[in-house]
Write an enzyme that holds these catalytic residues in place. Structure first.
Site, PDB file in Angstrom:
ATOM      1  N   GLU A 269      -4.115   0.941  -3.625  1.00  0.00           N
ATOM      2  CA  GLU A 269      -2.697   0.784  -3.973  1.00  0.00           C
ATOM      3  C   GLU A 269      -2.391   1.303  -5.381  1.00  0.00           C
ATOM      4  O   GLU A 269      -1.534   0.767  -6.085  1.00  0.00           O
ATOM      5  CB  GLU A 269      -2.268  -0.680  -3.815  1.00  0.00           C
ATOM      6  CG  GLU A 269      -2.453  -1.198  -2.394  1.00  0.00           C
ATOM      7  CD  GLU A 269      -2.189  -2.685  -2.237  1.00  0.00           C
ATOM      8  OE1 GLU A 269      -1.593  -3.295  -3.153  1.00  0.00           O
ATOM      9  OE2 GLU A 269      -2.582  -3.252  -1.203  1.00  0.00           O
ATOM     10  N   GLU A 369      -4.385  -2.462   5.290  1.00  0.00           N
ATOM     11  CA  GLU A 369      -3.870  -3.823   5.122  1.00  0.00           C
ATOM     12  C   GLU A 369      -2.459  -3.860   5.696  1.00  0.00           C
ATOM     13  O   GLU A 369      -1.605  -3.072   5.271  1.00  0.00           O
ATOM     14  CB  GLU A 369      -3.812  -4.236   3.645  1.00  0.00           C
ATOM     15  CG  GLU A 369      -5.149  -4.392   2.944  1.00  0.00           C
ATOM     16  CD  GLU A 369      -4.978  -4.809   1.492  1.00  0.00           C
ATOM     17  OE1 GLU A 369      -4.003  -5.542   1.187  1.00  0.00           O
ATOM     18  OE2 GLU A 369      -5.797  -4.390   0.663  1.00  0.00           O
TER      19      GLU A 369
END
Length: 433
Positions: A269, A369
């Site tokens: 991320e 995710e």
């Protein structure tokens, strides 16, 4: 033994597929039979071709959806030609499925479709990559569950799903390292349990929430975020970070010693701004990534499949993920969470903005995710994951949900539609292609 050309048993609507159709010895595989309209309780027979005739392999019963899932033996290399038959039942005529072939290959002959980053990748890494490529070719999306390995009860999210299983298990190196510092350490047990899951057929997906090497704070400490310092041998941050990295590689070496490969997704991320490594200058980010790969390989670690994991570009504070794709990477995946905190966010959805742009650069893609954020009642339905995956040109190889945390219910067993969704994905594989 039934003859293979028995004309009165030709299939009409009884379908059969394999999940997956090609495996390495020891990997889980199942035959999935479907007979619409649903005929709950109807018995069926799985048959295997043997020297021109059909032997009974297993008996099963159709469930309320008209489906039966039968686990198959993959202990030895072989090709098994299979079919399913159903005798006349409650006024319904006898039917027979087309035949399918399960191909079980030796672990010594794993050849990934797409070459791995590490030219010296070991057999375990090659077999892991080959497994993912087979899922992709079959249009299958494995179901995954992240575990909190800093807790001695870390297996609970999997235990709650039994007897159903998952095909991907996630954990974090920062949490795993903590287990060795407790009053009653359980690092060895955690590694052994995770290795056992891998040897039983689960893919291990490993993240790393690295501590801030300048402040000493945790991964969310943005008080310092100069990723370029990690390339300067004279900086204190360089020394601290690479020392920490070396310690984490030793954790991965424990898996290599157990004959287990992992998918490693460091600095995930990074296109967002919530971790200290976030919003890095792209060329700097890629250089640090390359250095991580070089150090792992030079240390003798060759059990890693490298994954770039990015955040969905859901607002202006998230950069375009394709700008950060490392020069060499084996897989990429999106991390996307659906806000559930207000009534305006009531509709279940999965934002995949940025996924297609990265998929144009990386051959293997995943939902690394996914799930709800701030769900207080677990009402989020993971069926949206499958629906979204089917709309994408590059299908995800797996979809992994997080464990329950301070941000609400997230794990499969806690979501109201979670167990049913998993059951609908036969052998923990959702059909998306």
């Amino acid at each position: 033994m039934a003859r293979p050309d028995d004309p009165d048993r030709r299939a009409t609507t009884l379908s059969v597929r394999l999940a997956p159709p090609v495996v390495t010895t020891g990997e889980p595989a199942a035959l999935v039979a479907q007979l619409p309209p649903a005929q709950s309780g109807r018995p069926v027979e799985v048959q295997r071709l043997n020297q021109g005739g059909w032997d009974r392999l297993a008996d099963a019963t159709l469930d309320a959806t008209g489906r039966a899932v039968v686990a198959l033996d993959t202990a030895a290399p072989s090709d098994q030609v299979l079919r399913v038959t159903a005798e006349a039942w409650n006024g319904k005529a006898a039917v027979r499925s087309p035949q399918v072939t399960l191909r079980t290959r030796s672990s010594q002959s794993c050849t990934p479709k797409y070459k791995l980053v590490d030219p010296a990748a070991n057999d375990a890494a090659k077999c892991l990559a080959a497994r993912l490529d087979r899922w992709k070719a079959a249009g299958l999306m494995g179901v995954g569950q992240q575990l909190n390995v800093s807790s001695s009860d870390f297996l609970d999210p999997l235990t709650a799903l039994a007897p159903q299983r998952v095909n991907v298990v996630g954990f974090d190196l920062w949490e795993l390292a903590k287990t060795g510092s407790y009053e009653f350490p359980f690092l060895d047990r955690a590694v052994a349990d995770l290795s056992a899951l891998a040897l039983d057929g689960a893919v291990l997906s490993v993240s790393w929430h690295a501590d801030n090497p300048h402040t000493g704070g945790n991964y969310a400490d943005r008080g310092w975020h100069d990723l370029g310092a990690l390339l300067d041998p004279l900086s204190a941050e360089y020394i601290r970070f690479w020392s920490d990295y070396s310690e984490k590689l030793e954790l991965l070496r424990m898996f290599q010693d157990n004959g287990v490969a992992v998918v490693f997704r460091p600095f995930h991320e990074a296109n967002g701004g919530w971790f200290w490594w976030g919003h890095a200058e792209p060329s700097t980010y890629r250089k640090v990534w390359a250095e991580m790969q070089r150090r792992a390989q030079e240390s003798g670690l060759h059990n890693i499949v490298w994954a770039y994991s990015f955040a969905a570009k859901t607002w202006s504070g998230v950069a375009a993920p394709e700008s950060l794709v490392p020069a060499k990477v084996d897989l990429a995946g999106i991390d996307s969470y659906d806000p559930e905190a207000t009534s305006a966010d009531a509709k279940d959805r999965l934002d995949v903005t940025g996924y297609a742009a990265v998929a144009r650069k990386v051959r293997r893609m995943a939902f690394t995710e996914v799930g709800p954020e701030r769900s207080e009642d677990g009402a989020w339905n993971p069926a949206v994951i499958t629906r979204t995956a089917r709309t994408l040109a590059a299908k995800p190889i797996w979809a992994m949900l997080w464990f329950d945390d301070s941000q609400g219910d997230k794990q499969i067993s806690s979501l109201q539609g979670g167990p049913a969704w998993l059951k609908g994905c036969a052998n923990a594989f959702c059909q998306v292609g």
